[in-house]
Design a protein around this motif. Sequence first.
Motif, PDB file in Angstrom:
ATOM      1  N   GLY A  64       0.812  -1.212   0.000  1.00  0.00           N
ATOM      2  CA  GLY A  64       0.000   0.000   0.000  1.00  0.00           C
ATOM      3  C   GLY A  64       0.845   1.262   0.000  1.00  0.00           C
ATOM      4  N   ILE A  65       1.926   1.269   0.757  1.00  0.00           N
ATOM      5  CA  ILE A  65       2.830   2.429   0.777  1.00  0.00           C
ATOM      6  C   ILE A  65       3.537   2.572  -0.570  1.00  0.00           C
ATOM      7  CG2 ILE A  65       4.938   3.345   1.822  1.00  0.00           C
ATOM      8  CD1 ILE A  65       3.958   2.195   4.480  1.00  0.00           C
ATOM      9  N   ALA A  66       3.927   1.442  -1.170  1.00  0.00           N
ATOM     10  CA  ALA A  66       4.557   1.498  -2.487  1.00  0.00           C
ATOM     11  C   ALA A  66       3.578   2.036  -3.529  1.00  0.00           C
ATOM     12  CB  ALA A  66       5.068   0.117  -2.895  1.00  0.00           C
ATOM     13  N   LEU A  67       2.328   1.627  -3.438  1.00  0.00           N
ATOM     14  CA  LEU A  67       1.323   2.145  -4.363  1.00  0.00           C
ATOM     15  C   LEU A  67       1.063   3.628  -4.127  1.00  0.00           C
ATOM     16  CD1 LEU A  67      -1.210  -0.817  -4.536  1.00  0.00           C
ATOM     17  CD2 LEU A  67       0.374  -0.034  -6.306  1.00  0.00           C
ATOM     18  N   ALA A  68       1.215   4.082  -2.894  1.00  0.00           N
ATOM     19  CA  ALA A  68       1.074   5.512  -2.609  1.00  0.00           C
ATOM     20  C   ALA A  68       2.195   6.299  -3.278  1.00  0.00           C
ATOM     21  CB  ALA A  68       1.078   5.747  -1.096  1.00  0.00           C
ATOM     22  N   GLY A  69       3.413   5.793  -3.210  1.00  0.00           N
ATOM     23  CA  GLY A  69       4.530   6.434  -3.912  1.00  0.00           C
ATOM     24  C   GLY A  69       4.333   6.409  -5.421  1.00  0.00           C
ATOM     25  N   PHE A  70       3.758   5.327  -5.913  1.00  0.00           N
ATOM     26  CA  PHE A  70       3.441   5.195  -7.334  1.00  0.00           C
ATOM     27  C   PHE A  70       2.406   6.241  -7.743  1.00  0.00           C
ATOM     28  CE2 PHE A  70       1.406   3.102 -10.953  1.00  0.00           C
ATOM     29  CZ  PHE A  70       2.497   2.646 -11.659  1.00  0.00           C
ATOM     30  N   ALA A  71       1.365   6.407  -6.924  1.00  0.00           N
ATOM     31  CA  ALA A  71       0.330   7.403  -7.214  1.00  0.00           C
ATOM     32  C   ALA A  71       0.890   8.822  -7.137  1.00  0.00           C
ATOM     33  CB  ALA A  71      -0.839   7.230  -6.248  1.00  0.00           C
ATOM     34  N   VAL A  82      12.277  12.708  -2.031  1.00  0.00           N
ATOM     35  CA  VAL A  82      12.424  13.098  -0.627  1.00  0.00           C
ATOM     36  C   VAL A  82      11.073  13.050   0.073  1.00  0.00           C
ATOM     37  CG1 VAL A  82      13.073  14.981   0.923  1.00  0.00           C
ATOM     38  CG2 VAL A  82      14.457  14.506  -1.088  1.00  0.00           C
ATOM     39  N   GLU A  83      10.056  13.628  -0.539  1.00  0.00           N
ATOM     40  CA  GLU A  83       8.738  13.649   0.057  1.00  0.00           C
ATOM     41  C   GLU A  83       8.150  12.241   0.164  1.00  0.00           C
ATOM     42  OE1 GLU A  83       9.728  15.578  -2.408  1.00  0.00           O
ATOM     43  OE2 GLU A  83       9.243  17.656  -1.957  1.00  0.00           O
ATOM     44  N   ALA A  84       8.277  11.461  -0.919  1.00  0.00           N
ATOM     45  CA  ALA A  84       7.740  10.100  -0.911  1.00  0.00           C
ATOM     46  C   ALA A  84       8.452   9.234   0.115  1.00  0.00           C
ATOM     47  CB  ALA A  84       7.862   9.482  -2.303  1.00  0.00           C
ATOM     48  N   GLY A  85       9.767   9.321   0.164  1.00  0.00           N
ATOM     49  CA  GLY A  85      10.532   8.509   1.111  1.00  0.00           C
ATOM     50  C   GLY A  85      10.260   8.876   2.552  1.00  0.00           C
ATOM     51  N   LEU A  86      10.225  10.180   2.837  1.00  0.00           N
ATOM     52  CA  LEU A  86       9.962  10.619   4.208  1.00  0.00           C
ATOM     53  C   LEU A  86       8.555  10.242   4.659  1.00  0.00           C
ATOM     54  CD1 LEU A  86      11.117  12.116   6.646  1.00  0.00           C
ATOM     55  CD2 LEU A  86      10.278  14.242   5.641  1.00  0.00           C
ATOM     56  N   ALA A  87       7.581  10.417   3.785  1.00  0.00           N
ATOM     57  CA  ALA A  87       6.198  10.059   4.132  1.00  0.00           C
ATOM     58  C   ALA A  87       6.067   8.553   4.340  1.00  0.00           C
ATOM     59  CB  ALA A  87       5.242  10.536   3.048  1.00  0.00           C
ATOM     60  N   THR A 121      10.406   1.763   9.615  1.00  0.00           N
ATOM     61  CA  THR A 121      10.792   2.993   8.921  1.00  0.00           C
ATOM     62  C   THR A 121      11.626   2.685   7.690  1.00  0.00           C
ATOM     63  OG1 THR A 121      10.738   4.227  10.992  1.00  0.00           O
ATOM     64  CG2 THR A 121      12.007   5.174   9.201  1.00  0.00           C
ATOM     65  N   THR A 122      12.583   1.796   7.828  1.00  0.00           N
ATOM     66  CA  THR A 122      13.433   1.443   6.693  1.00  0.00           C
ATOM     67  C   THR A 122      12.637   0.762   5.588  1.00  0.00           C
ATOM     68  OG1 THR A 122      15.309   1.192   8.193  1.00  0.00           O
ATOM     69  CG2 THR A 122      15.508   0.179   6.012  1.00  0.00           C
ATOM     70  N   ALA A 123      11.779  -0.159   5.965  1.00  0.00           N
ATOM     71  CA  ALA A 123      10.975  -0.850   4.958  1.00  0.00           C
ATOM     72  C   ALA A 123      10.001   0.115   4.277  1.00  0.00           C
ATOM     73  CB  ALA A 123      10.217  -2.002   5.615  1.00  0.00           C
ATOM     74  N   GLY A 124       9.416   1.025   5.026  1.00  0.00           N
ATOM     75  CA  GLY A 124       8.517   2.009   4.433  1.00  0.00           C
ATOM     76  C   GLY A 124       9.234   2.964   3.508  1.00  0.00           C
ATOM     77  N   LEU A 129      10.095   4.679  -2.026  1.00  0.00           N
ATOM     78  CA  LEU A 129      11.035   5.058  -3.079  1.00  0.00           C
ATOM     79  C   LEU A 129      10.903   4.169  -4.313  1.00  0.00           C
ATOM     80  CD1 LEU A 129      14.249   5.913  -1.043  1.00  0.00           C
ATOM     81  CD2 LEU A 129      12.622   7.493  -2.102  1.00  0.00           C
ATOM     82  N   VAL A 130      10.741   2.869  -4.106  1.00  0.00           N
ATOM     83  CA  VAL A 130      10.571   1.961  -5.240  1.00  0.00           C
ATOM     84  C   VAL A 130       9.266   2.262  -5.966  1.00  0.00           C
ATOM     85  CG1 VAL A 130      10.147  -0.466  -5.836  1.00  0.00           C
ATOM     86  CG2 VAL A 130      12.044   0.127  -4.346  1.00  0.00           C
ATOM     87  N   GLY A 131       8.196   2.484  -5.210  1.00  0.00           N
ATOM     88  CA  GLY A 131       6.915   2.819  -5.830  1.00  0.00           C
ATOM     89  C   GLY A 131       6.990   4.115  -6.617  1.00  0.00           C
TER      90      GLY A 131
END
Length: 147
Positions: A64-71, A82-87, A121-124, A129-131
């Motif tokens: 879900g977090i990866a899909l959020a970065g994708f979106a 930076v924003e995607a990774g921090l969030a 935190t690391t996994a998120g 970032l990948v998403g």
Amino acid sequence: MRRPDLTSDDADDSTSSGGRFGLGARVRRLFAPRVFLLALVLSVVGLVAGGLVPVVGYLGRFVGIALAGFALAFLATGRRYVEAGLAGALTAGLGFVLGTLNSVLFPVVADYGLQIAGVGTTAGLLAALVGHYFGRDLRAGLTKDLN
């Protein structure tokens, strides 16, 4: 608008006063608070939606977090790693800690709370970032001219 002459002696004054080429503009290019808030909301929604799937458990939260970065890659222009990774990191870290608090493992949280938050935190961070990377890649492919 007239572009400032960066070769003149007053060029240092325009950069130090926070003008168009100043420190404030550089910080805004690196980190945009509105985009971060959008990324945070998307990450929380992705975490909750991914956590609702009972079969996959914690893995669904990271998807879900990866899909959020994708979106986010589709909604925000430019590189917003930076924003995607921090969030993603904040959302997953808090999600891990709160998920552990809801269980019966209160002594474990007292002993290993920092490590649990660090893993989340690391996994998120990595998931976001990948998403975001794959979202930017897909967006670039969709908007590219075909010859």
